[in-house]
Scaffold this motif. Sequence first.
Motif, PDB file in Angstrom:
ATOM      1  N   ALA A  34       0.831  -1.203   0.000  1.00  0.00           N
ATOM      2  CA  ALA A  34       0.000   0.000   0.000  1.00  0.00           C
ATOM      3  C   ALA A  34       0.868   1.257   0.000  1.00  0.00           C
ATOM      4  O   ALA A  34       0.558   2.252  -0.676  1.00  0.00           O
ATOM      5  N   THR A  35       1.959   1.223   0.743  1.00  0.00           N
ATOM      6  CA  THR A  35       2.895   2.351   0.777  1.00  0.00           C
ATOM      7  C   THR A  35       3.515   2.576  -0.595  1.00  0.00           C
ATOM      8  O   THR A  35       3.651   3.716  -1.057  1.00  0.00           O
ATOM      9  N   PHE A  36       3.885   1.493  -1.259  1.00  0.00           N
ATOM     10  CA  PHE A  36       4.481   1.584  -2.594  1.00  0.00           C
ATOM     11  C   PHE A  36       3.513   2.250  -3.570  1.00  0.00           C
ATOM     12  O   PHE A  36       3.898   3.132  -4.342  1.00  0.00           O
ATOM     13  N   ILE A  37       2.256   1.846  -3.520  1.00  0.00           N
ATOM     14  CA  ILE A  37       1.243   2.425  -4.416  1.00  0.00           C
ATOM     15  C   ILE A  37       1.066   3.916  -4.133  1.00  0.00           C
ATOM     16  O   ILE A  37       1.043   4.741  -5.053  1.00  0.00           O
ATOM     17  N   ARG A  38       0.944   4.252  -2.858  1.00  0.00           N
ATOM     18  CA  ARG A  38       0.701   5.653  -2.479  1.00  0.00           C
ATOM     19  C   ARG A  38       1.860   6.558  -2.895  1.00  0.00           C
ATOM     20  O   ARG A  38       1.655   7.612  -3.512  1.00  0.00           O
ATOM     21  N   ILE A  39       3.084   6.131  -2.588  1.00  0.00           N
ATOM     22  CA  ILE A  39       4.242   6.987  -2.875  1.00  0.00           C
ATOM     23  C   ILE A  39       4.514   7.071  -4.373  1.00  0.00           C
ATOM     24  O   ILE A  39       4.846   8.149  -4.891  1.00  0.00           O
ATOM     25  N   SER A  40       4.361   5.954  -5.085  1.00  0.00           N
ATOM     26  CA  SER A  40       4.598   6.009  -6.527  1.00  0.00           C
ATOM     27  C   SER A  40       3.565   6.902  -7.220  1.00  0.00           C
ATOM     28  O   SER A  40       3.879   7.583  -8.208  1.00  0.00           O
ATOM     29  N   GLU A  41       2.342   6.929  -6.688  1.00  0.00           N
ATOM     30  CA  GLU A  41       1.323   7.810  -7.257  1.00  0.00           C
ATOM     31  C   GLU A  41       1.711   9.277  -7.042  1.00  0.00           C
ATOM     32  O   GLU A  41       1.568  10.102  -7.959  1.00  0.00           O
ATOM     33  N   GLU A  42       2.196   9.599  -5.864  1.00  0.00           N
ATOM     34  CA  GLU A  42       2.667  10.955  -5.598  1.00  0.00           C
ATOM     35  C   GLU A  42       3.817  11.319  -6.545  1.00  0.00           C
ATOM     36  O   GLU A  42       3.891  12.449  -7.050  1.00  0.00           O
ATOM     37  N   LEU A  43       4.693  10.356  -6.774  1.00  0.00           N
ATOM     38  CA  LEU A  43       5.821  10.565  -7.682  1.00  0.00           C
ATOM     39  C   LEU A  43       5.335  10.806  -9.105  1.00  0.00           C
ATOM     40  O   LEU A  43       5.800  11.719  -9.794  1.00  0.00           O
ATOM     41  N   HIS A  44       4.375  10.005  -9.559  1.00  0.00           N
ATOM     42  CA  HIS A  44       3.872  10.134 -10.928  1.00  0.00           C
ATOM     43  C   HIS A  44       3.091  11.436 -11.138  1.00  0.00           C
ATOM     44  O   HIS A  44       3.039  11.957 -12.248  1.00  0.00           O
ATOM     45  N   TYR A  45       2.499  11.949 -10.063  1.00  0.00           N
ATOM     46  CA  TYR A  45       1.837  13.252 -10.140  1.00  0.00           C
ATOM     47  C   TYR A  45       2.853  14.401 -10.185  1.00  0.00           C
ATOM     48  O   TYR A  45       2.506  15.540 -10.479  1.00  0.00           O
ATOM     49  N   GLY A  46       4.114  14.086  -9.870  1.00  0.00           N
ATOM     50  CA  GLY A  46       5.134  15.117  -9.850  1.00  0.00           C
ATOM     51  C   GLY A  46       5.201  15.901  -8.562  1.00  0.00           C
ATOM     52  O   GLY A  46       5.816  16.969  -8.500  1.00  0.00           O
ATOM     53  N   ARG A  47       4.597  15.388  -7.504  1.00  0.00           N
ATOM     54  CA  ARG A  47       4.557  16.103  -6.232  1.00  0.00           C
ATOM     55  C   ARG A  47       5.822  15.907  -5.402  1.00  0.00           C
ATOM     56  O   ARG A  47       6.112  16.690  -4.501  1.00  0.00           O
ATOM     57  N   SER A  79      10.112  14.146  -5.617  1.00  0.00           N
ATOM     58  CA  SER A  79      11.201  13.688  -6.484  1.00  0.00           C
ATOM     59  C   SER A  79      11.458  12.202  -6.249  1.00  0.00           C
ATOM     60  O   SER A  79      10.964  11.615  -5.275  1.00  0.00           O
ATOM     61  N   VAL A  80      12.262  11.605  -7.114  1.00  0.00           N
ATOM     62  CA  VAL A  80      12.616  10.195  -6.932  1.00  0.00           C
ATOM     63  C   VAL A  80      13.361  10.015  -5.614  1.00  0.00           C
ATOM     64  O   VAL A  80      13.106   9.054  -4.874  1.00  0.00           O
ATOM     65  N   ASP A  81      14.283  10.914  -5.300  1.00  0.00           N
ATOM     66  CA  ASP A  81      15.030  10.818  -4.039  1.00  0.00           C
ATOM     67  C   ASP A  81      14.088  10.844  -2.841  1.00  0.00           C
ATOM     68  O   ASP A  81      14.219  10.053  -1.902  1.00  0.00           O
ATOM     69  N   GLN A  82      13.140  11.778  -2.873  1.00  0.00           N
ATOM     70  CA  GLN A  82      12.181  11.874  -1.768  1.00  0.00           C
ATOM     71  C   GLN A  82      11.311  10.620  -1.684  1.00  0.00           C
ATOM     72  O   GLN A  82      11.012  10.134  -0.585  1.00  0.00           O
ATOM     73  N   ALA A  83      10.898  10.112  -2.845  1.00  0.00           N
ATOM     74  CA  ALA A  83      10.055   8.917  -2.869  1.00  0.00           C
ATOM     75  C   ALA A  83      10.781   7.725  -2.250  1.00  0.00           C
ATOM     76  O   ALA A  83      10.205   6.970  -1.446  1.00  0.00           O
ATOM     77  N   VAL A  84      12.042   7.552  -2.601  1.00  0.00           N
ATOM     78  CA  VAL A  84      12.825   6.429  -2.063  1.00  0.00           C
ATOM     79  C   VAL A  84      12.989   6.568  -0.553  1.00  0.00           C
ATOM     80  O   VAL A  84      12.809   5.594   0.198  1.00  0.00           O
ATOM     81  N   ASP A  85      13.319   7.770  -0.094  1.00  0.00           N
ATOM     82  CA  ASP A  85      13.487   7.989   1.347  1.00  0.00           C
ATOM     83  C   ASP A  85      12.195   7.702   2.108  1.00  0.00           C
ATOM     84  O   ASP A  85      12.199   7.035   3.147  1.00  0.00           O
ATOM     85  N   GLN A  86      11.072   8.209   1.581  1.00  0.00           N
ATOM     86  CA  GLN A  86       9.788   7.991   2.239  1.00  0.00           C
ATOM     87  C   GLN A  86       9.420   6.514   2.267  1.00  0.00           C
ATOM     88  O   GLN A  86       8.932   6.002   3.280  1.00  0.00           O
ATOM     89  N   PHE A  87       9.653   5.839   1.156  1.00  0.00           N
ATOM     90  CA  PHE A  87       9.283   4.424   1.096  1.00  0.00           C
ATOM     91  C   PHE A  87      10.072   3.604   2.101  1.00  0.00           C
ATOM     92  O   PHE A  87       9.501   2.802   2.855  1.00  0.00           O
ATOM     93  N   PHE A  88      11.388   3.760   2.124  1.00  0.00           N
ATOM     94  CA  PHE A  88      12.198   2.936   3.023  1.00  0.00           C
ATOM     95  C   PHE A  88      11.875   3.219   4.483  1.00  0.00           C
ATOM     96  O   PHE A  88      11.832   2.302   5.304  1.00  0.00           O
ATOM     97  N   ALA A  89      11.639   4.474   4.811  1.00  0.00           N
ATOM     98  CA  ALA A  89      11.303   4.804   6.198  1.00  0.00           C
ATOM     99  C   ALA A  89      10.000   4.142   6.614  1.00  0.00           C
ATOM    100  O   ALA A  89       9.895   3.537   7.699  1.00  0.00           O
ATOM    101  N   ASP A  90       8.980   4.231   5.754  1.00  0.00           N
ATOM    102  CA  ASP A  90       7.671   3.670   6.084  1.00  0.00           C
ATOM    103  C   ASP A  90       7.689   2.145   6.045  1.00  0.00           C
ATOM    104  O   ASP A  90       7.148   1.479   6.935  1.00  0.00           O
ATOM    105  N   ALA A  91       8.322   1.574   4.996  1.00  0.00           N
ATOM    106  CA  ALA A  91       8.338   0.112   4.852  1.00  0.00           C
ATOM    107  C   ALA A  91       9.102  -0.567   5.976  1.00  0.00           C
ATOM    108  O   ALA A  91       8.660  -1.601   6.523  1.00  0.00           O
TER     109      ALA A  91
END
Length: 420
Positions: free
Chosen positions: A387-400, A402-414
């Motif tokens: 669920a975290t992967f879906i949520r963060i990748s959607e934010e990334l695809h919307y352009g909200r 960056s890839v760096d931010q997405a990776v950091d957020q995912f690893f912290a949450d996962a």
Amino acid sequence: MMKRFRALVAGTTVLTCLGILLAGCGDDSESGPATLRYSWWGNAERADLMKQAIALFESKHPDVTVTPSFQEYEAYWQKMATETAGGNAPDVLQMDFSYLREYADRGVLYDLKKQTGENLVLDDLLPGFQGAGEVDGALYGVPVGGNTWSMYYNPAIFAKAGVPTPAAGWSWQDYRNSMARITEATDSYGGGNYTGIIYNLEVRLRQQGGQLFTPDGRLGFTREQLHAFWAEGQELIRADVVLPVDKAVQIKPRSGFADDLIASELGWDNFLVRYAAEVKTPLKLAPVPTDNPGQLGQYLKPAMLLSTSSRTEHPEEAAKLISFLINDPEAGRIFGANRGLPATNAQRAAAQLEGPLAEVAAYEQSIADQLTKAPPAPPKGAGGVEATFIRISEELHYGRISVDQAVDQFFADAEQKLGS
């Protein structure tokens, strides 16, 4: 005279056992009558089919009575949480692969290896399902049916663009090039943004010899691997060859195939039934692209499994019920593909599959020798990670972000979810 009588009885017992095809055999009269509680999730249609199958089982095992119970998916797991916490789990219960390890680690489930070969026959399982319900060497669930990852494509759109249809040996770059050509030559996008789905990351990792989760329940990939995967998706967005995320959200619950918005997609092969109902031209299935020839990274994932409670007073009879439900050809004809494509050869042959389901079965058969062993049952928290992967990748695809931010957020949450 008494010796002749005993010989006749022994011979009759052997013939009776042979007559119960693949369903396990034993002398029920020795253990006396048994009542099994059996719970599953599903709708009224599945309940009707299950009642027919249970009646058939009871006719073959007259000393065993099965008490059925079913709920919709969410209500089912709420009830299982309550019953298992109170030590009152049903004798036989339907199990989701994503919950298998959690329930096994809690000591809720019985090791079915203790019944294998006598009351539980597993010899006819498709090779990809062998061992799929094991956790730490014990067998806590037996697959009932399943499916594998795949590529869907619309041959009509590929032909319109003059692009060769997907085939074994396609690389990921071949796929990206085809998406670009289709988008340029037609009114359709080449496909969906596959980097928003965690199972596409998993198949890529498996193609490279990696895995989504480690055996001890941690993430099986690095930040660098996730960064490269999501950066690839951003390149697809910049090239404007994949369906934009806002359009994908707007058309839900329909897929992009419905209005010919996309020419291809990656997903579980049993979704073909749903997608086929949305399109005017037939869709086809193809192996997943790979940069490692001969390694598709695909496996048979159990759609559902059958497990036994560690507190059951009738482990032999519970094993016989499970054996019957996965092996008996008559039961296979009753269920068809209601529980997913059957996990045994005998039930697949008896299921009388038609239309898209027949195509899915043929597809799986065509790549059977390239399917590898299923990964271990996912750890507790894996559903939250997805669920975290879906949520963060959607934010990334919307352009909200960056890839760096997405990776950091995912690893912290996962890591928090897997560590809890």
